[in-house]
Every structure is written in C-alpha cells, then in structure tokens.
Design a protein around this motif. Structure first.
Motif, short mmCIF file in Angstrom:
data_model
loop_
_atom_site.label_atom_id
_atom_site.label_comp_id
_atom_site.label_asym_id
_atom_site.label_seq_id
_atom_site.Cartn_x
_atom_site.Cartn_y
_atom_site.Cartn_z
N SER A 193 -4.01 0.83 -6.69
CA SER A 193 -4.67 0.76 -5.38
C SER A 193 -4.29 1.91 -4.46
O SER A 193 -4.96 2.15 -3.45
CB SER A 193 -4.32 -0.57 -4.70
OG SER A 193 -2.93 -0.63 -4.42
N LEU A 194 -3.23 2.65 -4.81
CA LEU A 194 -2.75 3.72 -3.94
C LEU A 194 -3.49 5.04 -4.20
O LEU A 194 -3.44 5.95 -3.36
CB LEU A 194 -1.25 3.94 -4.15
CG LEU A 194 -0.34 2.74 -3.86
CD1 LEU A 194 1.13 3.12 -4.07
CD2 LEU A 194 -0.57 2.22 -2.45
N ASP A 195 -4.12 5.16 -5.36
CA ASP A 195 -4.84 6.39 -5.71
C ASP A 195 -3.94 7.61 -5.53
O ASP A 195 -4.28 8.57 -4.82
CB ASP A 195 -6.11 6.53 -4.86
CG ASP A 195 -7.04 7.61 -5.39
OD1 ASP A 195 -6.99 7.90 -6.60
OD2 ASP A 195 -7.83 8.18 -4.59
N LEU A 196 -2.78 7.58 -6.17
CA LEU A 196 -1.81 8.67 -6.03
C LEU A 196 -2.34 9.95 -6.67
O LEU A 196 -2.85 9.93 -7.79
CB LEU A 196 -0.49 8.27 -6.69
CG LEU A 196 0.21 7.03 -6.12
CD1 LEU A 196 1.47 6.73 -6.92
CD2 LEU A 196 0.54 7.22 -4.65
N PRO A 197 -2.19 11.09 -5.99
CA PRO A 197 -2.73 12.35 -6.53
C PRO A 197 -1.83 13.05 -7.55
O PRO A 197 -2.24 14.05 -8.14
CB PRO A 197 -2.87 13.22 -5.27
CG PRO A 197 -1.81 12.71 -4.35
CD PRO A 197 -1.71 11.24 -4.60
N GLY A 198 -0.61 12.54 -7.75
CA GLY A 198 0.30 13.17 -8.70
C GLY A 198 0.97 12.14 -9.59
O GLY A 198 0.82 10.93 -9.39
N PRO A 199 1.71 12.60 -10.58
CA PRO A 199 2.36 11.67 -11.52
C PRO A 199 3.51 10.90 -10.86
O PRO A 199 4.13 11.37 -9.91
CB PRO A 199 2.88 12.60 -12.62
CG PRO A 199 3.10 13.91 -11.93
CD PRO A 199 2.00 14.01 -10.91
N VAL A 200 3.81 9.73 -11.42
CA VAL A 200 4.92 8.90 -10.96
C VAL A 200 6.12 9.20 -11.87
O VAL A 200 6.09 8.92 -13.07
CB VAL A 200 4.56 7.41 -11.01
CG1 VAL A 200 5.74 6.56 -10.55
CG2 VAL A 200 3.33 7.13 -10.15
N LEU A 201 7.19 9.75 -11.29
CA LEU A 201 8.33 10.23 -12.05
C LEU A 201 9.63 9.70 -11.46
O LEU A 201 9.68 9.33 -10.30
CB LEU A 201 8.37 11.77 -12.06
CG LEU A 201 7.11 12.49 -12.51
CD1 LEU A 201 7.27 14.00 -12.34
CD2 LEU A 201 6.77 12.15 -13.96
N ASP A 202 10.68 9.68 -12.29
CA ASP A 202 11.97 9.23 -11.80
C ASP A 202 13.07 9.80 -12.67
O ASP A 202 12.84 10.30 -13.78
CB ASP A 202 12.05 7.71 -11.78
CG ASP A 202 13.13 7.16 -10.85
OD1 ASP A 202 13.82 7.98 -10.20
OD2 ASP A 202 13.28 5.94 -10.78
N LYS A 203 14.29 9.68 -12.15
CA LYS A 203 15.52 10.05 -12.85
C LYS A 203 16.48 8.88 -12.77
O LYS A 203 16.50 8.15 -11.79
CB LYS A 203 16.14 11.28 -12.18
CG LYS A 203 17.44 11.79 -12.78
CD LYS A 203 18.73 11.17 -12.28
CE LYS A 203 18.93 11.09 -10.81
NZ LYS A 203 20.27 10.46 -10.45
N HIS A 204 17.27 8.70 -13.83
CA HIS A 204 18.32 7.68 -13.78
C HIS A 204 19.61 8.26 -14.33
O HIS A 204 19.60 9.01 -15.31
CB HIS A 204 17.93 6.46 -14.61
CG HIS A 204 18.95 5.35 -14.54
ND1 HIS A 204 19.10 4.55 -13.44
CD2 HIS A 204 19.90 4.97 -15.43
CE1 HIS A 204 20.08 3.69 -13.65
NE2 HIS A 204 20.58 3.92 -14.86
#
Length: 446
Positions: free
Chosen positions: A73-84
């Motif tokens: 629903s957010l229509d994000l323009p870039g990838p969803v990334l993370d670090k752990h």
C-alpha cells in the motif's frame, strides 16, 4: 501429528519433515506446546543438529509464525533492505548505515534489539536520545519508511512470536549456542520484514557472540545460504571483533561518535570504514548499484552533501526525538557526572584488547544488562579507547571512563586496565575477514 513424536524423532537423530517442523513451531506460537516440550525439542536439536533443509524449514516456520510486514500500500520507489549484526562492543553501525542506505534510495525497516551481556543494543543507544520512541504506531512507522526511507524501532509482539518463546526456553536450558536455532532466531525475525535484500554482519574474534572462529564462520555461511533458500538475497561478512569497532562503548557516548561522523568531523575511523563496506554490499544485494565502485561513489557523495545526516535527524524527530540533535547534541544526550582517565601500567603500543572485558566494564558501570529486563544508565560508558597499534603512555590513556559516581569509576578502572595488553609492537588485524557463503562449510548443523 503429536508433538512428542516430533521430539522423539529429533532425539533419535532423524531428519524432520518440513510439515513436522512447521507443526511444532506453530504449536510454540499458539501456546499449545508446553515449555517442557519446547525445552526437549531445543535439547534434541542442540545434540543432534539439523540438515540445511531442516534449518530452512525452521527459519521459514519461525518467520511465518506471526504477521509479516507488507509494503504494497505504500508504493515504495526503492528496494526494502536491511542489515543485521550478531552483536559487538562499540558497534553503533546501524545508526549510520540505515540513513546512509536511505539517502541512496533504499527503504530500511530496521527492527532492532537491546543489549545483553557484553554486547550493546541499537535500541538502547537510540533511547539515550531524549524522546525517541522505539515502539511507534504503525502509521508512523509506514510514514517514516516511505518519506524518510529509514525507521529503526523495536520488534512488535506479532512479529515471529514463536522465536520469543523458543529463545526464552533456550536461555534457561543451555541450548542458546545451537547453530540451527541461532540461524532460525536471527532470520525468522529479519525475513518477516519482507526484505528485497539483507546483509549480515557476523562478528569474529574474542568479542564475538560465539567463542570458536570456525563455528562463527559456519554461522555466517549458513545464514547466507538459509536466507537465500528462503527467498531473500543475502550476503554475510565476517567482521573483526578483536577490538572495539568505535572508539567508545556505551549508549549516549556511542551516539556522540556517530553524530561526529554524520557531521563530517570523523573520516578515518574503523566505524566509518566498516559501515561503508556494509553499505556497499547492501546496495549491491538490493540492486541499487551494479558494482562496488559505483556503490562506493554514490555513498561517498551522499555522506559528503549532508543527506545522510539529514535522514538521521528526520527519523529521530519523526519518532519523538529532537529536531536539532546534530547541532545541539549535549542538550539532548545526558552526560555522566564523573569522567576519569585510565592509564596503562607502562608505556608502549596496544597489542591486544579483551573486547568482552571492555563490554563487561560497561555493564559494571550500569550501561548494560546481565539479565533481560535490567534497567540501564544511558549516560555511562567508555570513550577514547586506544585501538590496537596505538601508542599509550602517561599522557595518552588506554581509555576514559564515564561513570555515575567516583566509587563506580574506581571499581571499574582496574578491570578496564586489564583489558588492554601493551607491548613493543602490535599485529595488523583485517577489518573484514571474509565474505560468505563458503560451500566448503555445508553439512549438518550443530
């Protein structure tokens, strides 16, 4: 399918089916499995290990035991990334990395944890900032993720709930160090974030979570393999924890060091070097950059033009913290009343650090936890930590203590002094030991 039959099969060294593993994990999540059954399962897994396929199944079941983040629903323009990170001492990488990735076009929903034992926690560092709320409403979380690109918060109760119960039982049954259980615990929560890419920072050395370097190397390789098989592109880096990453250890003190980097006042620190390397790998795994040179150039430009600092400050303000943290840090980060230098017994060069001892010195000052739930003092800690290869003498201390009282400072000073070895010369230590997975480490996991 009876839970005791699943326990008996693993007790006898059998390979569990995907269906059996999922059934057991869902029983943990809905409270139909008793703590004694969870403990028996954990011990059987600890003793007999799991195949890679079993570990993937355990990870996916843990991920699916609660809700998963949904960004459609957010229509994000870039990838969803993370670090752990597997946890270290003087390791505030997330505070810089999250906004750095956001400035480069990523969206970073970083679900973080608190410190325990000798390792620090990202949430504790952020809560040193007056007003910062680590448990925002979902609408706030989504707004910041879209508009700012980064939001660093705590885990909600409906994200991988099976892991919370399983970990609590592992903690009291001496099964925390089981490799498949570690992997499923870490990735079950991270993959519930529905990421397009993940980078794992696995610490190796005397301050690492696992004591064996071989075990740590296998952990890094397995995490990358399992995450990829579960559908999330992942790179794991083995990074050095034979000395503190930052020159400080302690919550408010580490935030000050991060702010100095964001303001452009520090450009030669190990903290910045490793954060940049992790950021490069994250941009690659997320498809934002096609090669390391392009990624590095983009990162450097965003840091130099102030975009990273701006994203961090907007995130802090959006979560209830001050809007002027970068320029007015002393007003929002309370300092300890007692500051005392700690000097080495003789002049020389720092040749080794006992990183766990440094972390436990922070705990002794009140800045960490021996048990989950312990209250902490965000003001206290250590800074001006002399790195390996740095000269120390009567004028240059090995570290400086920030304490709540003179008695606390005096009590911890000897403990801290003993954490440093001073000699005529020092070894050269790599910042990154390896990038994994390594196919040679494949096999059953214990």
């Amino acid at each position: 399918m009876l839970l005791q039959d699943i326990i008996a099969a693993k007790r006898d060294g059998q390979t569990l089916s995907r269906e059996a593993i999922r059934h057991f994990v869902m029983a943990i999540a809905d409270d139909s499995a008793g703590n004694e059954q969870i403990g028996a399962f954990a011990m059987a897994t600890y003793l007999n290990g799991m195949s890679l396929d079993e570990t993937v199944a355990l990870t996916e079941a843990t991920r699916d035991s609660g809700s998963r983040l949904d960004y459609r629903s957010l229509d994000l323009p870039g990838p969803v990334l993370d670090k752990h990170s597997t946890g270290g001492v003087g390791d505030p990488v997330s505070l810089i990395l999250g906004p750095w990735l956001a400035a480069c076009g990523a969206h970073v929903p970083m679900i973080s944890g608190r410190g325990l034992g000798h390792t620090g926690g990202t949430l504790d560092k952020l809560e040193a900032i007056g007003g910062y709320n680590v448990t925002p409403e979902r609408a706030t979380f989504e707004r910041l993720l879209k508009d700012v690109g980064v939001v660093i918060v705590g885990q909600s109760g409906d994200l991988a709930p099976a892991d919370k119960r399983l970990y609590a039982v592992r903690d009291v049954t001496a099964t925390v160090s089981s490799l498949p259980l570690i992997v499923a615990s870490i990735l079950g929560k991270k993959l519930a974030e529905n990421l397009d890419g993940l980078v794992m920072d696995v610490k190796i050395g005397n301050g690492a979570f696992l004591e064996s370097d071989a075990h740590t190397r296998q952990l890094a390789s397995t995490i990358a393999d399992v995450a990829r098989q579960a559908g999330t592109p992942t790179t794991a880096l083995l990074t050095d924890m034979n000395q503190t990453l930052a020159e400080s250890a302690g919550n408010a003190i580490e935030v000050h060091e991060c702010l100095a980097i964001l303001r452009g006042e520090r450009r030669d620190s190990r903290l910045l070097q490793l954060t940049r390397r992790l950021a490069v790998e994250t941009l690659l795994v997320g498809g934002i950059a096609k090669d390391r040179e392009t990624a590095a150039a983009r990162l450097d430009a965003c840091l130099a033009n102030g975009q990273v600092a701006e994203r961090f400050e907007r995130m802090v303000a959006g979560l209830g913290g001050p809007s002027d943290l970068l320029s007015q840090a002393p007003a929002h980060l309370v300092g300890a009343p007692v500051v005392r230098d700690v000097f080495a017994q003789q002049p020389g060069v720092v040749s080794a650090q006992d990183v766990k001892a440094i972390g436990m010195a922070v705990v002794a000052l009140g800045g960490g936890r021996r048990r989950a739930g312990d209250a902490i003092d965000h003001r206290v800690g250590i800074d001006q930590i002399a790195g390996i290869g740095q000269a120390v003498d009567d004028h240059r201390p090995v570290a400086r203590i920030h304490a709540a009282s003179d008695d606390n400072a005096q009590r911890v000073a000897a403990q801290l002094r003993d954490a440093f070895t001073v000699a005529d010369q020092a070894p050269a230590l790599p910042l990154v030991h390896d990038t994994l997975p390594d196919p040679s480490l494949a096999g059953d996991l214990r």
